[in-house]
Design a protein around this motif. Structure first.
Motif, mmCIF file in Angstrom:
data_model
loop_
_atom_site.group_PDB
_atom_site.id
_atom_site.type_symbol
_atom_site.label_atom_id
_atom_site.label_comp_id
_atom_site.label_asym_id
_atom_site.label_seq_id
_atom_site.Cartn_x
_atom_site.Cartn_y
_atom_site.Cartn_z
ATOM 1 N N VAL A 197 3.213 -79.389 -17.688
ATOM 2 C CA VAL A 197 4.556 -79.245 -17.441
ATOM 3 C C VAL A 197 4.783 -80.431 -16.212
ATOM 4 C CG1 VAL A 197 6.430 -77.557 -16.387
ATOM 5 C CG2 VAL A 197 4.482 -76.919 -17.835
ATOM 6 N N ASP A 216 7.385 -70.689 -24.601
ATOM 7 C CA ASP A 216 7.201 -71.974 -24.630
ATOM 8 C C ASP A 216 7.227 -72.750 -26.194
ATOM 9 O OD1 ASP A 216 6.915 -72.463 -22.085
ATOM 10 O OD2 ASP A 216 4.690 -71.765 -22.196
ATOM 11 N N GLU A 258 10.742 -79.990 -15.392
ATOM 12 C CA GLU A 258 10.869 -78.571 -16.266
ATOM 13 C C GLU A 258 10.554 -78.834 -17.886
ATOM 14 O OE1 GLU A 258 12.501 -75.636 -15.085
ATOM 15 O OE2 GLU A 258 12.259 -76.764 -12.982
ATOM 16 N N GLU A 259 9.768 -79.812 -18.076
ATOM 17 C CA GLU A 259 9.577 -80.413 -19.493
ATOM 18 C C GLU A 259 8.057 -80.054 -19.629
ATOM 19 O OE1 GLU A 259 9.615 -84.316 -22.296
ATOM 20 O OE2 GLU A 259 10.050 -84.486 -20.270
#
Length: 172
Positions: free
Chosen positions: A56, A10, A59-60
């Motif tokens: 989250v 990440d 997907e971000e």
């Protein structure tokens, strides 16, 4: 949106998020200070992976908070921050969700208190008070009311003294 532990995969998204969230505080043409600080915190022996969380959405990664080892005298505590939310997701509850999650995780891990430097309008809603109200001395006197602490279940009244951050903060 959900909250989970941050992982090494990440990191690029976290650095990008920090750059966007703190862009208005960076010198023109310079990256946000919080990016390099976070890189150093990740590399530090005081990095606490269980207290490094991301929010989250889809997907971000839209939010991030990190906890690192700190001390009140010889008592281990947690220094919190940076906390950041992507500009498009600010004021939507992401920061609050991260704060509730990290406070709950700290309490479950028997951390006696969390310390941070931040807004006197934002953090009191999570139980933070001016450090001196809890008998904790700020690392820097000029921070005044902006240096705040949140005591947790494991805190004892005799756990007082000066707070020390992890080395990457550069503050003894």
């Amino acid at each position: 949106m959900y909250i989970r532990r941050e992982t090494s995969s990440d990191r690029d998204a976290v650095y990008s998020l920090l750059g966007a969230a703190f862009a208005d505080q960076a010198a023109p043409g310079e990256p946000a200070y919080e990016i390099e600080l976070t890189r150093q915190l990740f590399a530090s022996d005081d990095y606490l992976p269980t207290l490094s969380l991301v929010a989250v959405a889809g997907e971000e990664i839209v939010g991030f908070v990190i906890g690192t080892r700190g001390w009140v005298g010889h008592v281990e505590a947690v220094g919190l921050g940076p906390l950041a939310v992507t500009p498009g997701n600010q004021r939507s509850g992401v920061g609050s969700a991260l704060m509730h999650a990290v406070i709950g995780a700290c309490d479950a891990l028997d951390v006696p208190l969390i310390a941070l430097l931040g807004s006197t309008e934002y953090y009191p809603r999570f139980g933070f008070v001016t450090s001196t109200d809890a008998g904790i001395e700020s690392p820097e006197a000029e921070w005044g009311a902006h240096f705040q602490v949140r005591t947790l279940t494991a805190h004892r009244a005799d756990q007082t003294g000066k707070f020390s951050y992890a080395a990457p903060f550069g503050i003894a």
